[in-house]
Design a protein around this motif. Sequence first.
Motif, PDB file in Angstrom:
ATOM      1  N   ASP A 171      50.470  33.078  42.533  1.00 12.53           N
ATOM      2  CA  ASP A 171      49.674  32.836  43.738  1.00 12.53           C
ATOM      3  C   ASP A 171      48.826  31.577  43.551  1.00 12.53           C
ATOM      4  OD1 ASP A 171      47.861  32.806  45.830  1.00 12.53           O
ATOM      5  OD2 ASP A 171      47.520  34.970  45.806  1.00 12.53           O
ATOM      6  N   PRO A 172      49.147  30.463  44.235  1.00 11.35           N
ATOM      7  CA  PRO A 172      48.351  29.240  44.101  1.00 11.35           C
ATOM      8  C   PRO A 172      46.889  29.428  44.471  1.00 11.35           C
ATOM      9  CG  PRO A 172      50.433  28.790  45.222  1.00 11.35           C
ATOM     10  CD  PRO A 172      50.288  30.280  45.137  1.00 11.35           C
ATOM     11  N   GLY A 173      46.614  30.328  45.407  1.00 11.41           N
ATOM     12  CA  GLY A 173      45.238  30.589  45.790  1.00 11.41           C
ATOM     13  C   GLY A 173      44.433  31.172  44.640  1.00 11.41           C
ATOM     14  N   GLN A 174      45.049  32.069  43.863  1.00 11.90           N
ATOM     15  CA  GLN A 174      44.374  32.631  42.697  1.00 11.90           C
ATOM     16  C   GLN A 174      44.060  31.543  41.679  1.00 11.90           C
ATOM     17  OE1 GLN A 174      46.875  35.756  41.132  1.00 11.90           O
ATOM     18  NE2 GLN A 174      46.091  37.284  42.572  1.00 11.90           N
ATOM     19  N   ARG A 175      44.995  30.615  41.531  1.00 14.41           N
ATOM     20  CA  ARG A 175      44.785  29.514  40.582  1.00 14.41           C
ATOM     21  C   ARG A 175      43.594  28.667  40.984  1.00 14.41           C
ATOM     22  NH1 ARG A 175      48.382  24.125  39.987  1.00 14.41           N
ATOM     23  NH2 ARG A 175      47.809  23.515  37.863  1.00 14.41           N
ATOM     24  N   GLU A 176      43.469  28.354  42.269  1.00 22.46           N
ATOM     25  CA  GLU A 176      42.352  27.549  42.739  1.00 22.46           C
ATOM     26  C   GLU A 176      41.021  28.281  42.513  1.00 22.46           C
ATOM     27  OE1 GLU A 176      42.246  24.287  44.171  1.00 22.46           O
ATOM     28  OE2 GLU A 176      44.120  24.408  43.029  1.00 22.46           O
ATOM     29  N   GLN A 177      40.985  29.560  42.827  1.00 22.38           N
ATOM     30  CA  GLN A 177      39.762  30.341  42.636  1.00 22.38           C
ATOM     31  C   GLN A 177      39.390  30.414  41.153  1.00 22.38           C
ATOM     32  OE1 GLN A 177      40.556  34.113  44.497  1.00 22.38           O
ATOM     33  NE2 GLN A 177      40.603  33.260  46.565  1.00 22.38           N
ATOM     34  N   VAL A 183      34.928  26.337  36.025  1.00 22.72           N
ATOM     35  CA  VAL A 183      34.027  25.190  36.027  1.00 22.72           C
ATOM     36  C   VAL A 183      32.601  25.633  36.336  1.00 22.72           C
ATOM     37  CG1 VAL A 183      33.504  22.982  37.126  1.00 22.72           C
ATOM     38  CG2 VAL A 183      35.876  23.578  36.614  1.00 22.72           C
ATOM     39  N   GLY A 184      32.438  26.558  37.274  1.00 17.96           N
ATOM     40  CA  GLY A 184      31.111  27.075  37.574  1.00 17.96           C
ATOM     41  C   GLY A 184      30.480  27.757  36.375  1.00 17.96           C
ATOM     42  N   ASP A 185      31.287  28.485  35.609  1.00 20.92           N
ATOM     43  CA  ASP A 185      30.776  29.167  34.426  1.00 20.92           C
ATOM     44  C   ASP A 185      30.425  28.156  33.330  1.00 20.92           C
ATOM     45  OD1 ASP A 185      30.720  32.134  33.187  1.00 20.92           O
ATOM     46  OD2 ASP A 185      31.358  30.716  31.643  1.00 20.92           O
ATOM     47  N   LEU A 186      31.216  27.088  33.204  1.00 16.76           N
ATOM     48  CA  LEU A 186      30.919  26.061  32.207  1.00 16.76           C
ATOM     49  C   LEU A 186      29.599  25.352  32.543  1.00 16.76           C
ATOM     50  CD1 LEU A 186      32.167  24.817  29.634  1.00 16.76           C
ATOM     51  CD2 LEU A 186      33.082  22.999  31.081  1.00 16.76           C
ATOM     52  N   ASP A 215      35.622  16.216  40.058  1.00 13.15           N
ATOM     53  CA  ASP A 215      35.303  16.609  41.424  1.00 13.15           C
ATOM     54  C   ASP A 215      34.776  18.035  41.473  1.00 13.15           C
ATOM     55  OD1 ASP A 215      35.485  16.054  44.391  1.00 13.15           O
ATOM     56  OD2 ASP A 215      36.813  17.804  44.254  1.00 13.15           O
ATOM     57  N   ARG A 216      35.443  18.945  40.741  1.00 12.94           N
ATOM     58  CA  ARG A 216      34.988  20.345  40.730  1.00 12.94           C
ATOM     59  C   ARG A 216      33.615  20.451  40.062  1.00 12.94           C
ATOM     60  NH1 ARG A 216      39.204  24.159  41.859  1.00 12.94           N
ATOM     61  NH2 ARG A 216      41.264  23.168  41.889  1.00 12.94           N
ATOM     62  N   TRP A 217      33.401  19.677  39.012  1.00  9.77           N
ATOM     63  CA  TRP A 217      32.119  19.704  38.306  1.00  9.77           C
ATOM     64  C   TRP A 217      30.987  19.274  39.233  1.00  9.77           C
ATOM     65  CZ3 TRP A 217      30.516  21.651  33.797  1.00  9.77           C
ATOM     66  CH2 TRP A 217      29.305  21.215  33.256  1.00  9.77           C
ATOM     67  N   LYS A 230      45.166  38.868  38.552  1.00  7.52           N
ATOM     68  CA  LYS A 230      46.172  37.810  38.460  1.00  7.52           C
ATOM     69  C   LYS A 230      47.566  38.379  38.669  1.00  7.52           C
ATOM     70  CE  LYS A 230      43.643  34.840  35.223  1.00  7.52           C
ATOM     71  NZ  LYS A 230      43.719  34.114  33.933  1.00  7.52           N
ATOM     72  N   ASN A 231      48.364  37.652  39.416  1.00  6.63           N
ATOM     73  CA  ASN A 231      49.794  37.914  39.518  1.00  6.63           C
ATOM     74  C   ASN A 231      50.497  37.033  38.497  1.00  6.63           C
ATOM     75  OD1 ASN A 231      48.529  38.539  42.202  1.00  6.63           O
ATOM     76  ND2 ASN A 231      50.582  39.293  42.611  1.00  6.63           N
TER      77      ASN A 231
END
Length: 305
Positions: A171-177, A183-186, A215-217, A230-231
């Motif tokens: 599931d690509p959506g799971q990967r994005e989440q 990154v938020g946890d880091l 960008d995510r950071w 996860k699938n």
Amino acid sequence: MTVEQQGRRPAGFSSVLRGWRDRSAPVPSDSAVRPRRSSGLRREELATLAGISVDYLIQLEQGRASNPSAAVVAALVRALSLDLADAGVLYRAAGLAAPSSAVDRSVPDSVERLLARADNWPTAVYAADWWLLRWNAAWSALMGNPMELSGHSRNQVWFEMTEDTSTMWVDPGQREQYRDALVGDLRVAQISHPDDAELDNLVHDLRARSDEFSDRWHHARPAVYRGARKNIDHPLVGSMVLDGDVFQPAGSDVRVIVYTAAPGSRDESRLLSLGSRARNRASVQAGEARCEVSFTNRTEAPPSG
């Protein structure tokens, strides 16, 4: 400021490092490499876990290399799973002041016991900055053998943001989440440990290596990672829906991640079959290792009489 600048003479770094390596815990399920005839990490294992060359580690242990950087000492602390007090000894032996807010990368005894008994469920232990510290055979069966990874690749954020992991996700959506959550946890880790050299280097190198990470950071909201469903499409047993739950032991900075499946489901059956394969393989390897050690001891024994 170094310890020498503070007026204290550091102990011999080489002897302290050798002592910690001799007392360290060996990597899990490594009997296939060669029989272990002494306790502790082998040089090549410590070098791999720390992300440095074996030659450089030999130089450090023999006193032929001096003045290791704070980042190298931090990597050795992580690879040896030293607690903050023992890490301070290694920093001072290198002539460095220990960071006041370092990530604690030591693994509590209770977690070690959990790993030894959770052979049915893939289980791994990560530091607050997502360096992999421990894992069991079931984890290797599900995710691949971490000892085959080198350098930064054993850091989960680095691996996810710099490697092509698309085939691991159904599931690509799971990967994005998942990426956003990592990154938020880091960011939480960096806020909590502002002067940890290895963490600073990790973030710096990630921002230089990955535009996506940068960008995510920039946009990520600092938030503790709580786990995810996860699938997974595994090449040996097929597709599974797994829950990856995160547990943090009391009084510790590490997090334990355990993958499980719904009781009685096809997913659980497939996951348990992976664990069974891993245990059988480890049992065969352990038997082969014992035989080889026994044969070596006989051939090296002095003649009687």
